[in-house]
Design a protein around this motif. Structure first.
Motif, PDB file in Angstrom:
ATOM      1  N   LEU A 130       0.830  -1.208   0.000  1.00  0.00           N
ATOM      2  CA  LEU A 130       0.000   0.000   0.000  1.00  0.00           C
ATOM      3  C   LEU A 130       0.863   1.256   0.000  1.00  0.00           C
ATOM      4  N   ALA A 131       1.952   1.244   0.772  1.00  0.00           N
ATOM      5  CA  ALA A 131       2.847   2.406   0.812  1.00  0.00           C
ATOM      6  C   ALA A 131       3.507   2.642  -0.542  1.00  0.00           C
ATOM      7  N   HIS A 132       3.967   1.556  -1.176  1.00  0.00           N
ATOM      8  CA  HIS A 132       4.602   1.684  -2.487  1.00  0.00           C
ATOM      9  C   HIS A 132       3.586   2.144  -3.527  1.00  0.00           C
ATOM     10  N   ALA A 133       2.362   1.604  -3.466  1.00  0.00           N
ATOM     11  CA  ALA A 133       1.327   1.989  -4.425  1.00  0.00           C
ATOM     12  C   ALA A 133       0.983   3.468  -4.282  1.00  0.00           C
ATOM     13  N   GLN A 134       0.920   3.965  -3.049  1.00  0.00           N
ATOM     14  CA  GLN A 134       0.644   5.379  -2.826  1.00  0.00           C
ATOM     15  C   GLN A 134       1.722   6.254  -3.453  1.00  0.00           C
ATOM     16  N   LYS A 135       2.982   5.865  -3.287  1.00  0.00           N
ATOM     17  CA  LYS A 135       4.093   6.626  -3.874  1.00  0.00           C
ATOM     18  C   LYS A 135       4.032   6.585  -5.401  1.00  0.00           C
ATOM     19  N   ALA A 136       3.688   5.417  -5.942  1.00  0.00           N
ATOM     20  CA  ALA A 136       3.611   5.280  -7.401  1.00  0.00           C
ATOM     21  C   ALA A 136       2.507   6.165  -7.967  1.00  0.00           C
ATOM     22  N   ILE A 137       1.354   6.191  -7.323  1.00  0.00           N
ATOM     23  CA  ILE A 137       0.247   7.039  -7.780  1.00  0.00           C
ATOM     24  C   ILE A 137       0.658   8.505  -7.727  1.00  0.00           C
ATOM     25  N   ALA A 138       1.326   8.900  -6.651  1.00  0.00           N
ATOM     26  CA  ALA A 138       1.782  10.289  -6.514  1.00  0.00           C
ATOM     27  C   ALA A 138       2.799  10.653  -7.584  1.00  0.00           C
ATOM     28  N   ALA A 139       3.550   9.661  -8.069  1.00  0.00           N
ATOM     29  CA  ALA A 139       4.564   9.889  -9.102  1.00  0.00           C
ATOM     30  C   ALA A 139       3.995   9.740 -10.506  1.00  0.00           C
TER      31      ALA A 139
END
Length: 309
Positions: free
Chosen positions: A18-27
């Protein structure tokens, strides 16, 4: 791009995923996530670059804009306008769940989902992992996690076999909906007119919708039947009805992509419904004028991408 998969049935990997997915969406990258129907490929709904990446990964153009998944009913108010009491009743009963509602989009929003003609398709998925992700990312543009023309993925690994390195993060949550079962698409309801119109029956039948909203229409209703329910007797008597089978030349055929899963009811070229004003003048309009004023765009369901739809 480095692609990473997380087994979200494991609590530690779930947190990391979930943390990685949040960063990916933000990027402005795209990720794959499970929902209550099948797996979807998701992007930040407010990033034109991310949405373009999503469509490119699927092999689609702007004429097939994705719907938007939201974490709760309250989010609907910020994304849609002219929300009727009937549409709100359906949302309160079926969200989270397999109901997609088409609204006029808030005109102040700076997003670009494709050729939506000013509308947006919204849904709250009934899947805890999806809801947890949406809570930390905000609204996501989501389409079925497959290449156009191929079967919708029911696991993260199936999605990866089709989308490969175009996706930054794969959140694996097991089979969706359940192993050995076929995905059932959501029911799509057009809520842009004076009366609700079911443009695709899925997990919720037209009959069930009509038990709750008796005025709701099916997708096979002829355009001339789209009229305010409170027309006065005098108005209906003075207005000349359109000729049988007469269809004005200016009607646009609207496309709703019925992909194998609910998510990607990719609503394409959807026009807001324009219903006629009551006619109260002594001089009745011509048949052509009456038909033009009393017609909305037609809905055409394209061939599903997979037999499961």
């Amino acid at each position: 791009m480095s692609t990473t998969s997380y087994n979200c049935t494991n609590e530690q990997q779930r947190v990391e995923g979930l943390a990685h997915a949040q960063k990916a969406i933000a990027a402005k990258q795209i990720i794959v996530m499970p929902t209550d129907t099948v797996y979807g490929v998701a992007a930040d709904a407010f990033s034109p670059q991310a949405v373009a990446t999503l469509l490119a990964a699927k092999g689609r153009g702007r004429n097939m804009p994705p719907p938007v998944l939201i974490p709760r009913i309250g989010t609907m108010e910020g994304l849609a306008t002219e929300i009727s009491d009937d549409a709100r009743k359906l949302a309160e009963k079926y969200w989270p769940g397999p109901l997609t509602l088409i609204f006029h989009a808030q005109p102040t929003l700076t997003w670009d989902l494709g050729e939506t003609k000013g509308t947006v398709a919204l849904r709250v998925p009934d899947d805890q992992l999806a809801l947890d992700l949406l809570t930390i990312t905000g609204p996501l543009a989501v389409s079925s996690a497959n290449r156009t023309g191929q079967a919708a993925a029911q696991t993260g690994s199936e999605a990866r076999s089709q989308l490969a390195e175009s996706v930054e993060v794969y959140l694996e949550g097991g089979f969706r909906p359940l192993e050995g079962t076929d995905p059932t698409p959501s029911t799509i309801v057009d809520a842009t007119g004076l009366r609700l119109r079911v443009v695709r029956e899925g997990a919720i039948s037209l009959e069930e919708i009509q038990r709750m909203i008796p005025s709701a229409l099916g997708r096979d209703v002829e355009p001339e039947m789209w009229a305010p329910v409170n027309l006065s007797k005098d108005a209906t008597e003075t207005a000349e009805a359109p000729a049988d089978n007469e269809v004005p030349e200016d009607i646009e055929v609207l496309a709703v992509d019925a992909a194998a899963e609910e998510l990607a009811i990719d609503v394409a070229n959807h026009e807001p419904v324009v219903s006629p004003e009551p006619v109260a003048s002594e001089e009745a309009p011509s048949s052509a004028e009456s038909a033009s004023e009393g017609s909305d765009g037609l809905i055409n369901l394209e061939k599903p991408e997979a037999a499961a739809s």
